[in-house]
Design an enzyme around this catalytic site. Structure first.
Site, PDB file in Angstrom:
ATOM      1  N   ARG A   6       1.214  -1.463  -0.411  1.00 56.46           N
ATOM      2  CA  ARG A   6      -0.003  -0.074   0.291  1.00 56.46           C
ATOM      3  C   ARG A   6       1.042   1.099   0.298  1.00 56.46           C
ATOM      4  NH1 ARG A   6      -2.578   0.938   5.615  1.00 56.46           N
ATOM      5  NH2 ARG A   6      -0.514   0.877   7.756  1.00 56.46           N
ATOM      6  N   SER A  33      -5.190   4.571   4.980  1.00 54.50           N
ATOM      7  CA  SER A  33      -5.024   2.889   5.075  1.00 54.50           C
ATOM      8  C   SER A  33      -4.795   2.264   3.933  1.00 54.50           C
ATOM      9  CB  SER A  33      -6.436   2.661   5.148  1.00 54.50           C
ATOM     10  OG  SER A  33      -6.686   2.889   6.956  1.00 54.50           O
ATOM     11  N   GLU A  54     -18.340   3.187  -1.560  1.00 51.17           N
ATOM     12  CA  GLU A  54     -17.789   2.158  -2.799  1.00 51.17           C
ATOM     13  C   GLU A  54     -18.523   1.756  -3.726  1.00 51.17           C
ATOM     14  OE1 GLU A  54     -15.800   1.956   1.011  1.00 51.17           O
ATOM     15  OE2 GLU A  54     -17.663   1.481   0.875  1.00 51.17           O
ATOM     16  N   PHE A  79     -15.235  -4.572   1.017  1.00 51.25           N
ATOM     17  CA  PHE A  79     -16.516  -2.861   0.675  1.00 51.25           C
ATOM     18  C   PHE A  79     -16.632  -3.157  -0.796  1.00 51.25           C
ATOM     19  CE2 PHE A  79     -13.970  -0.819   4.757  1.00 51.25           C
ATOM     20  CZ  PHE A  79     -14.387  -2.213   5.863  1.00 51.25           C
TER      21      PHE A  79
END
Length: 85
Positions: A6, A33, A54, A79
């Site tokens: 990430r 995040s 989303e 999600f």
């Protein structure tokens, strides 16, 4: 030295938004995040926080892509896929 996936993603997005005016970044209230905050830091006008929606974010990304933009929509897999069920 190893880098978290990430973190590398965030750095790459930040570089892409600086290099290409057509790149836009969307996130679902997860910039810290997913590290899309790195892109926001260098180009806030092309970073869109869609909130915890989303499904809507994917629709906006599709519309931007249909308009010639290169959209990167970021969320957690659960999600993003979970909204379908």
């Amino acid at each position: 030295m190893a880098m978290a996936t990430r973190a590398a993603y965030g750095k790459a997005l930040a570089k892409l938004v600086q290099e290409n005016q057509d790149v836009v970044v969307l996130d679902a209230d997860l910039a810290g995040s997913t590290k899309t905050g790195d892109a926001k830091a260098v180009c806030p006008e092309r970073h869109f926080d869609m909130g915890i929606a989303e499904g809507n974010m994917m629709g906006v990304a599709a519309g931007l892509a249909a308009s010639g933009k290169i959209a990167y929509a970021s969320s957690f897999a659960m999600f993003a896929a979970g909204r379908a069920f």
